[in-house]
Scaffold this active site. Structure first.
Site, short mmCIF file in Angstrom:
data_model
loop_
_atom_site.label_atom_id
_atom_site.label_comp_id
_atom_site.label_asym_id
_atom_site.label_seq_id
_atom_site.Cartn_x
_atom_site.Cartn_y
_atom_site.Cartn_z
N GLY A 22 74.08 85.75 20.30
CA GLY A 22 73.34 85.81 21.54
C GLY A 22 74.18 85.47 22.75
O GLY A 22 73.98 86.04 23.83
N GLU A 23 75.14 84.54 22.60
CA GLU A 23 75.92 84.13 23.77
C GLU A 23 77.36 84.59 23.76
O GLU A 23 78.07 84.44 24.77
CB GLU A 23 75.88 82.60 23.91
CG GLU A 23 76.55 81.85 22.78
CD GLU A 23 76.59 80.34 23.03
OE1 GLU A 23 76.02 79.90 24.06
OE2 GLU A 23 77.18 79.63 22.22
N GLY A 24 77.82 85.13 22.63
CA GLY A 24 79.21 85.56 22.59
C GLY A 24 79.53 86.41 21.39
O GLY A 24 78.70 86.60 20.49
N VAL A 26 82.84 87.50 18.46
CA VAL A 26 84.03 86.98 17.78
C VAL A 26 85.00 88.14 17.56
O VAL A 26 84.59 89.22 17.09
CB VAL A 26 83.66 86.31 16.45
CG1 VAL A 26 84.92 85.81 15.74
CG2 VAL A 26 82.68 85.16 16.68
N LYS A 39 86.30 83.27 19.97
CA LYS A 39 84.92 83.45 20.42
C LYS A 39 84.95 83.63 21.93
O LYS A 39 85.49 82.79 22.66
CB LYS A 39 84.05 82.23 20.06
CG LYS A 39 82.62 82.36 20.60
CD LYS A 39 81.74 81.21 20.15
CE LYS A 39 80.33 81.36 20.70
NZ LYS A 39 79.42 80.29 20.24
N ASP A 141 71.62 70.84 17.29
CA ASP A 141 70.97 72.10 16.90
C ASP A 141 71.12 72.31 15.39
O ASP A 141 71.85 73.20 14.94
CB ASP A 141 71.57 73.26 17.68
CG ASP A 141 70.90 74.59 17.35
OD1 ASP A 141 69.74 74.57 16.90
OD2 ASP A 141 71.54 75.64 17.55
#
Length: 645
Positions: A22-24, A26, A39, A141
């Site tokens: 969702g945010e990055g 690889v 990443k 998390d």
């Protein structure tokens, strides 16, 4: 190709994208080690997130980088510019932990895993938390996608840039979280952004991960509601409704069907789960990660091997192997590759045959010989009485005679009555010898009665009805044992007759609900379904699904419709035989029954042996009692005979 820069200003060219989140994403690159990947974030990072990444690179050490995809080097959008991403260790050949705790996916991705392996992985999960906490950080998390498991049971943590990082007096918070792994005290906070978390919060999520591994994919708060309403798992967590607690009914919840119980584990493990999931834990009392490491090391070392299936391991608290029992009921928890028993071996039964022969011989007592009274040389004892008794007798007679005489003189008109009365009184006064003989005769009558009763009791000891009853039980066991080969053949024929159904079931079993993208079935409901043993398309049955909390009639029908679409893709292959998994399960079932019948036969023979020894001891005691009664009768008869002379 995307180009970035390292902190030294060197150009880094990114090549193949190997993962996207969702945010990055690889990427691989030939400009850094094969063991590293990059990443790169999709969007520019805020200043506080860049500061957090700089701190993580600075605080990283060999231990953290060994257990986690910890940032090792920063990547910049331009020389000396903003952070675009970072380098981290490449993790290959690992699977998200839920693929191990879930029986359905475990059979596909970890086919050789047994219960000891699950305990070992749970221990390693705890050790990874302990390492993070020892460095002053918090995972925050906690979720089943951020913990990866290797074939050897090692555990790696990913998405470490979401951790709560402690850098001296500065705390970089974890701004995200998954409610299924969030403790009750944080369930309704609204947002995690800027909220500082403690290791005790992590300890809740850790306990959930361990629970799901040890309880084969079940969530500790997914149970059967006993109060009003259905309720979600998140609501159950907020209300401390731990579905496996010893006081769960007071918490208005019960365990799902066909699950393990806390009593399956050593008491200290059960108490640790109670501490983690009840009110006591919310105030700081949850087990620490290092406590779990110690508990699980001890638990693993206590597991014993099943005598029937080589790779089955279970706690010593269980009288028999629970995994064999699940195999027998057609719901195997593991792929029991060690269950390679030949069904015909059950027919050999040499041990059972010899035990049965022994039982038959023991159930028949030796013949009871007719009773012959032992020869006795008793000497009768004559009646003995003293001079004083004779004088007393004479005095009494004289007194009666005198009274009668004087009464006659005083009342001559009724002289006949006085004489009769005197005679009656004299008759009542017995000579000492006659009194003693009467007493001896009574004793002889009593001795004869005692002897008769003892003789009757002795003559009834020809058999023991308890042995006959026990032998009848063993006869049924022997019949069942001898019938195992034909039972195996019958069940194998049934397997061959249902090859199409088996192929369809195997096909549906290979499709996970979690991968189905079914409208309305998100992570929470997927976890709830798994807690009731519903993980694949094959597990979906209306009456089974509709009982799951959060799944009503509409969602149950939606799941059935999805199952129907999957089933429509099935193609029957008549050339394929019975699946090896079904043959293995059948072999395990027959082998388990054989082992139980052999155990029952041994126990029954031991019982008959005990009854046999007891019956002979009773005979011996009855014979001794009868001999004593005969001797007492001989003595009584001899005493009467001598006294009458």
């Amino acid at each position: 190709m995307k180009q970035l820069y390292d902190e030294a200003g060197s150009l880094v060219t990114l090549q193949k994208e190997i993962g996207r989140g969702g945010e990055g994403s690889v990427f691989e690159s030939t400009e850094f080690s094969r063991d590293s990947v990059a990443k790169v974030y999709h969007s520019p990072l805020p200043t506080d997130k860049q500061s957090k990444l700089r701190a993580m690179v600075r605080l990283g050490n060999g231990h953290l980088r060994q257990i986690a995809a910890w940032p090792t080097q920063l990547l910049l959008r331009q020389k000396g510019g903003a952070i675009a991403g970072f380098l981290m260790a490449r993790i290959e050949g690992y699977q998200p932990i839920h693929n191990l705790s879930s029986p359905a996916s475990r059979k596909q991705l970890f086919p050789d895993a047994n219960y000891a392996f699950l305990v070992h992985v749970a221990r390693n999960v705890a050790a990874s938390f302990d390492a993070v906490h020892a460095h002053g950080h918090v995972v925050g998390d906690v979720n089943e996608n951020n913990f990866l498991v290797g074939r050897n049971g090692t555990v790696k943590l990913i998405d470490c840039d979401s951790f709560q990082i402690s850098d001296g007096g500065t705390k970089y918070t974890c701004d995200v979280g998954v409610l299924l792994f969030t403790p009750p005290e944080l369930q309704k906070v609204g947002t995690f952004r800027g909220r500082e978390r403690a290791a005790n919060h992590d300890n809740f999520g850790l306990a959930v991960l361990i629970f799901q591994l040890l309880f084969l994919g079940r969530h500790p708060f997914s149970g059967v509601p006993l109060g009003k309403g259905d309720g979600s798992i998140e609501e159950a967590i907020a209300g401390f409704r731990f579905a496996y607690a010893n006081d769960r009914r007071q918490r208005q919840v019960d365990s799902p069907p066909d699950t393990l119980a806390l009593s399956f584990f050593p008491p200290e493990v059960g108490r640790a789960f109670e501490r983690a999931f009840t009110e006591h834990g919310a105030t700081g009392g949850r087990p620490l990660a290092r406590e779990w490491v110690s508990l699980l090391d001890s638990f693993k070392s206590s597991l014993r091997a099943c005598g029937q299936v080589a790779d089955h391991r279970y706690p010593p608290s269980q009288a028999s192997c629970p995994w064999c029992d699940m195999d027998t009921r057609g719901r195997p928890a593991f792929l029991s590759r060690g269950a390679g028993h030949k069904p015909t071996s059950a027919a050999a039964g040499g041990d059972v045959a010899s035990l049965w022969a022994l039982a038959q011989s023991l159930a028949v007592l030796p013949s009871l010989a007719p009773y012959q009274r032992p020869q006795s040389a008793v000497i009768g004892k004559a009646v003995s009485y003293g001079r004083a008794e004779v004088l007393k007798y004479r005095a009494a007679v004289s007194a009666i005679a005198l009274v009668a005489f004087f009464a006659t003189l005083a009342l001559p008109e009724i002289w006949i009555l006085t004489l009769i009365g005197g005679a009656i009184v004299l008759a009542a006064v017995k000579h000492p010898k006659g009194h003693r003989i009467a007493l001896l005769e009574k004793l002889a009558v009593a001795a004869r009665s005692t002897f008769g009763i003892a003789l009757e009791a002795y003559e009834k000891l020809t058999h023991d009805p308890r042995m006959s009853s026990e032998l009848a039980k063993l006869q049924r066991i022997k019949t069942d044992f001898d019938g195992l080969p034909s039972k195996y053949q019958r069940l194998m024929q049934e397997l061959h007759a249902s090859i199409r159904d088996k192929q369809l079931a195997a096909f549906l079993d290979g499709v996970l609900i979690a991968e189905g993208e079914i409208d309305g079935i998100g992570p929470t409901r997927i976890s709830a379904l798994a807690s009731f043993g519903v993980e694949t398309a094959n597990d979906i049955e209306y009456n089974r699904v509709v009982r799951v909390q959060g799944i009503g009639d509409a969602l149950a029908k939606r799941l059935l419709a999805w199952k129907g679409k999957i089933a429509a893709k099935f193609r029957f292959d008549p050339t394929r035989g019975v699946p090896q998994q079904d043959i293995t399960a059948l072999n395990a079932k027959i082998a388990g029954e054989k082992m139980q019948l052999e155990r029952d036969m041994r126990d029954g023979v031991a019982q008959i042996q005990q009854l046999h020894s007891s019956a002979l001891a009773v005979r011996q005691a009855a014979r001794a009692h009868l001999d004593a009664a005969a001797l007492a009768l001989d003595q009584a008869d001899a005493d009467v005979a001598v006294s009458r002379k």
